[in-house]
Design a protein around this motif. Structure first.
Motif, PDB file in Angstrom:
ATOM      1  N   GLN A   1       4.635   6.212  44.360  1.00 56.81           N
ATOM      2  CA  GLN A   1       5.896   6.646  44.960  1.00 56.81           C
ATOM      3  C   GLN A   1       6.987   6.716  43.904  1.00 56.81           C
ATOM      4  O   GLN A   1       7.083   5.846  43.039  1.00 56.81           O
ATOM      5  N   VAL A   2       7.789   7.747  43.992  1.00 54.21           N
ATOM      6  CA  VAL A   2       8.937   7.925  43.105  1.00 54.21           C
ATOM      7  C   VAL A   2      10.154   8.163  43.986  1.00 54.21           C
ATOM      8  O   VAL A   2      10.097   8.958  44.936  1.00 54.21           O
TER       9      VAL A   2
ATOM     10  N   ALA B   1      -9.342  11.222  38.382  1.00 56.71           N
ATOM     11  CA  ALA B   1      -9.064  12.329  39.295  1.00 56.71           C
ATOM     12  C   ALA B   1      -7.652  12.863  39.076  1.00 56.71           C
ATOM     13  O   ALA B   1      -6.726  12.120  38.743  1.00 56.71           O
ATOM     14  N   THR B   2      -7.494  14.161  39.237  1.00 53.92           N
ATOM     15  CA  THR B   2      -6.183  14.792  39.152  1.00 53.92           C
ATOM     16  C   THR B   2      -5.384  14.425  40.398  1.00 53.92           C
ATOM     17  O   THR B   2      -5.791  14.731  41.523  1.00 53.92           O
ATOM     18  N   ILE B   3      -4.253  13.783  40.198  1.00 54.31           N
ATOM     19  CA  ILE B   3      -3.469  13.269  41.312  1.00 54.31           C
ATOM     20  C   ILE B   3      -2.439  14.303  41.754  1.00 54.31           C
ATOM     21  O   ILE B   3      -1.643  14.793  40.948  1.00 54.31           O
ATOM     22  N   THR B   4      -2.487  14.645  43.016  1.00 50.81           N
ATOM     23  CA  THR B   4      -1.527  15.569  43.617  1.00 50.81           C
ATOM     24  C   THR B   4      -0.507  14.783  44.419  1.00 50.81           C
ATOM     25  O   THR B   4      -0.698  13.604  44.740  1.00 50.81           O
ATOM     26  N   GLY B   5       0.596  15.439  44.746  1.00 51.28           N
ATOM     27  CA  GLY B   5       1.644  14.778  45.526  1.00 51.28           C
ATOM     28  C   GLY B   5       2.585  15.772  46.142  1.00 51.28           C
ATOM     29  O   GLY B   5       2.449  16.991  45.951  1.00 51.28           O
ATOM     30  N   LYS B   6       3.540  15.273  46.892  1.00 50.29           N
ATOM     31  CA  LYS B   6       4.506  16.162  47.536  1.00 50.29           C
ATOM     32  C   LYS B   6       5.875  15.505  47.558  1.00 50.29           C
ATOM     33  O   LYS B   6       6.016  14.276  47.594  1.00 50.29           O
ATOM     34  N   PHE B   7       6.908  16.348  47.527  1.00 49.16           N
ATOM     35  CA  PHE B   7       8.288  15.893  47.606  1.00 49.16           C
ATOM     36  C   PHE B   7       8.693  15.705  49.060  1.00 49.16           C
ATOM     37  O   PHE B   7       8.152  16.347  49.971  1.00 49.16           O
ATOM     38  N   GLY B   8       9.644  14.844  49.278  1.00 48.29           N
ATOM     39  CA  GLY B   8      10.180  14.617  50.608  1.00 48.29           C
ATOM     40  C   GLY B   8      11.648  14.275  50.538  1.00 48.29           C
ATOM     41  O   GLY B   8      12.232  14.107  49.447  1.00 48.29           O
ATOM     42  N   ASP B   9      12.289  14.147  51.713  1.00 49.80           N
ATOM     43  CA  ASP B   9      13.683  13.727  51.813  1.00 49.80           C
ATOM     44  C   ASP B   9      14.580  14.527  50.878  1.00 49.80           C
ATOM     45  O   ASP B   9      15.330  13.966  50.063  1.00 49.80           O
ATOM     46  N   ASP B  10      14.473  15.874  50.983  1.00 45.33           N
ATOM     47  CA  ASP B  10      15.309  16.765  50.180  1.00 45.33           C
ATOM     48  C   ASP B  10      15.125  16.492  48.681  1.00 45.33           C
ATOM     49  O   ASP B  10      16.093  16.455  47.917  1.00 45.33           O
TER      50      ASP B  10
ATOM     51  N   LYS C   1      14.357  13.806  47.150  1.00 48.12           N
ATOM     52  CA  LYS C   1      14.766  12.498  46.643  1.00 48.12           C
ATOM     53  C   LYS C   1      13.571  11.551  46.515  1.00 48.12           C
ATOM     54  O   LYS C   1      13.687  10.482  45.904  1.00 48.12           O
ATOM     55  N   THR C   2      12.439  11.941  47.104  1.00 46.31           N
ATOM     56  CA  THR C   2      11.233  11.121  47.025  1.00 46.31           C
ATOM     57  C   THR C   2      10.033  11.998  46.665  1.00 46.31           C
ATOM     58  O   THR C   2      10.045  13.215  46.871  1.00 46.31           O
ATOM     59  N   TRP C   3       9.030  11.346  46.134  1.00 44.31           N
ATOM     60  CA  TRP C   3       7.738  11.997  45.853  1.00 44.31           C
ATOM     61  C   TRP C   3       6.658  10.965  46.118  1.00 44.31           C
ATOM     62  O   TRP C   3       6.786   9.797  45.715  1.00 44.31           O
ATOM     63  N   SER C   4       5.575  11.392  46.789  1.00 48.79           N
ATOM     64  CA  SER C   4       4.463  10.488  47.071  1.00 48.79           C
ATOM     65  C   SER C   4       3.152  11.174  46.730  1.00 48.79           C
ATOM     66  O   SER C   4       2.978  12.378  46.984  1.00 48.79           O
ATOM     67  N   SER C   5       2.216  10.421  46.176  1.00 48.76           N
ATOM     68  CA  SER C   5       0.891  10.969  45.894  1.00 48.76           C
ATOM     69  C   SER C   5       0.173  11.249  47.212  1.00 48.76           C
ATOM     70  O   SER C   5       0.396  10.571  48.216  1.00 48.76           O
ATOM     71  N   THR C   6      -0.697  12.243  47.186  1.00 52.41           N
ATOM     72  CA  THR C   6      -1.384  12.656  48.406  1.00 52.41           C
ATOM     73  C   THR C   6      -2.890  12.446  48.326  1.00 52.41           C
ATOM     74  O   THR C   6      -3.616  12.951  49.165  1.00 52.41           O
ATOM     75  N   ARG C   7      -3.342  11.737  47.324  1.00 46.21           N
ATOM     76  CA  ARG C   7      -4.765  11.461  47.225  1.00 46.21           C
ATOM     77  C   ARG C   7      -5.002  10.143  46.496  1.00 46.21           C
ATOM     78  O   ARG C   7      -4.080   9.557  45.927  1.00 46.21           O
ATOM     79  N   THR C   8      -6.233   9.676  46.525  1.00 44.75           N
ATOM     80  CA  THR C   8      -6.601   8.413  45.914  1.00 44.75           C
ATOM     81  C   THR C   8      -6.874   8.579  44.418  1.00 44.75           C
ATOM     82  O   THR C   8      -6.995   9.690  43.913  1.00 44.75           O
ATOM     83  N   MET C   9      -6.975   7.436  43.738  1.00 46.33           N
ATOM     84  CA  MET C   9      -7.119   7.430  42.281  1.00 46.33           C
ATOM     85  C   MET C   9      -8.492   6.914  41.864  1.00 46.33           C
ATOM     86  O   MET C   9      -9.136   6.163  42.594  1.00 46.33           O
ATOM     87  N   THR C  10      -8.917   7.284  40.679  1.00 44.99           N
ATOM     88  CA  THR C  10     -10.212   6.844  40.162  1.00 44.99           C
ATOM     89  C   THR C  10     -10.157   5.356  39.815  1.00 44.99           C
ATOM     90  O   THR C  10      -9.219   4.910  39.148  1.00 44.99           O
ATOM     91  N   PRO C  11     -11.137   4.574  40.237  1.00 47.37           N
ATOM     92  CA  PRO C  11     -11.155   3.155  39.887  1.00 47.37           C
ATOM     93  C   PRO C  11     -11.268   2.949  38.375  1.00 47.37           C
ATOM     94  O   PRO C  11     -11.872   3.752  37.664  1.00 47.37           O
ATOM     95  N   GLY C  12     -10.683   1.850  37.899  1.00 48.25           N
ATOM     96  CA  GLY C  12     -10.796   1.475  36.497  1.00 48.25           C
ATOM     97  C   GLY C  12     -10.231   2.487  35.530  1.00 48.25           C
ATOM     98  O   GLY C  12     -10.804   2.712  34.461  1.00 48.25           O
ATOM     99  N   THR C  13      -9.090   3.092  35.870  1.00 49.00           N
ATOM    100  CA  THR C  13      -8.524   4.175  35.066  1.00 49.00           C
ATOM    101  C   THR C  13      -7.041   3.925  34.793  1.00 49.00           C
ATOM    102  O   THR C  13      -6.338   3.348  35.628  1.00 49.00           O
ATOM    103  N   SER C  14      -6.570   4.347  33.627  1.00 47.11           N
ATOM    104  CA  SER C  14      -5.153   4.269  33.288  1.00 47.11           C
ATOM    105  C   SER C  14      -4.459   5.564  33.669  1.00 47.11           C
ATOM    106  O   SER C  14      -4.963   6.657  33.399  1.00 47.11           O
TER     107      SER C  14
END
Length: 393
Positions: A64-65, A82-91, A93-106
């Motif tokens: 979350q941003v 995995a390539t992480i996608t996300g979407k903006f919200g609240d005009d 002012k926010t951004w949230s990822s829309t998918r899960t992340m690969t385990p054991g990854t930076s």
């Protein structure tokens, strides 16, 4: 140089800890380093969750941003997983990822916000939990590079272990045809799920399969290891229809008749020797194929062992369309086989050469219906019945 203001950056971690960073700023200054303000002037903080330096982040967590003032312009997430996608919200002012992340990854999150004509950039680097147990896809059928398949073709997905949370895994499976048609998944085993459409695929198109499996919580402490994808190439609509009472079948391609073939079906003396009626799919072929009496050994009554040419399978109960030069005299007039569709050597070779896995063969005329789980008899179920096997209802 005169000081024009002070900047504050807040990075909130998944553990609830908050790191406060006070940075002395001057006009046009740049402060480097992960999680620090890279450029900008004054204003309220941007926050990124997970915070910089956080470890053991759950792969199914959310990035979350937030920007207290101004608007987010761009958010990127970089990492080897995995390539992480996300979407903006609240005009924005926010951004949230829309998918899960690969385990054991930076991963490194970079966020840019603009306020009062000024742009500021914040970064946060973190690592995800290395799962003790993972789930992977080990096979997607059809899986032959460049193969064209028939309009009845299912997508068969097999995993390397039983799936506990089937609904979570099924949500990660996507099917996108060039020519849309409704479809549904059905779990046929703890480690296998199959996709079938409501009506046949439209011919001459590509169908993309994508499993966003990396990081999915599959239950029991198991996380998806990595994504998977495949492309199906749907060929011509080749449909075979045959009536075992009339001993002929007609083959069409994209609605045009190619050939009518006389045949001899099962003699019907026993259930075993009765060819199944119903909607079948062509499953594969072999030349030659050795056929033996099921459940019998040499010396038993009814035992046989025969090598046949140009054999095309359409069930798991030993049914093929194949060359049978010994029964040509009965083909078109009588049923004398042990359950297969006997055709002449020339017709068998022709059928063998044009067949595609997933082509439809509809047979009528006997009281033995093919079971929906006999081979690829999935079209024996109505679509409403089929989708009752989905974990998503």
């Amino acid at each position: 140089m005169a000081t024009r203001g002070r900047f504050r950056l807040v990075l909130t971690g998944g553990t609830g800890m908050v790191a406060m960073l006070m940075v002395g700023g001057t006009a046009g200054c740049t402060v480097g380093g992960g999680g620090k303000l890279a450029a900008g002037n004054s204003g309220e903080p941007m926050t990124i969750t997970p915070a910089n330096g956080t470890a053991q982040v759950k792969p199914d967590g959310t990035i979350q941003v937030k920007a207290a003032d101004g608007k987010l312009q761009k958010v990127t997430v970089q990492g080897e997983g995995a390539t992480i996608t996300g979407k903006f919200g609240d005009d924005r002012k926010t951004w949230s990822s829309t998918r899960t992340m690969t385990p054991g990854t930076s991963y490194t999150v970079t966020a840019q916000a603009r306020d009062d004509g000024k742009t500021r950039t914040v970064t946060s680097s973190f690592t995800t939990l290395k799962a003790a147990q993972t789930l992977s896809i080990v096979d997607v059928t059809p899986n032959v590079e460049g193969e064209k398949v028939g309009v009845g073709m299912p997508i068969i997905v097999r995993f390397d272990r039983p799936v506990t949370d089937k609904a979570a895994v099924e949500r990660a499976l996507r099917v996108k045809p060039d020519k849309p048609v409704e479809g549904a998944w059905r779990w046929v085993a703890p480690d296998q799920v199959i996709y079938r459409t409501k009506t046949y695929w439209q011919p001459h198109q590509k169908v993309a399969f994508h499993a966003t499996l990396a990081g999915v919580n599959a239950g029991g402490g198991v996380y998806g290891a990595k994504d998977a994808q495949a492309t199906l190439h749907i060929g011509a609509a080749q449909i075979t229809t045959g009536d075992m009472r009339k001993h002929h079948m007609t083959v069409t391609r994209d609605g045009e008749k190619l050939r009518t073939i006389p045949f001899s079906a099962g003699n019907g003396q026993t259930r075993e020797y009765t060819t199944t009626s119903g909607v079948h799919l062509l499953m594969g072929k072999g030349n030659p194929v050795t056929m033996t009496a099921p459940g019998r050994k040499p010396g038993d009554p009814g035992y046989y062992k025969t090598v046949v040419d140009h054999a095309v399978r359409f069930s798991n109960s030993g049914e093929f369309v194949h060359s049978a030069p010994w029964s040509v005299g009965s083909q078109g007039s009588a049923n004398v086989s042990h359950g297969c569709i006997n055709v002449s050597p020339a017709n068998a070779r022709w059928y063998y050469d044009i067949m595609q896995r997933g082509d439809v063969i509809k047979l009528t005329g006997t009281d033995r219906e093919v079971e929906w789980d006999n081979g690829w008899g999935y079209w024996q179920l109505s679509f409403d019945k089929w989708r009752q096997g989905s974990a998503l209802g």
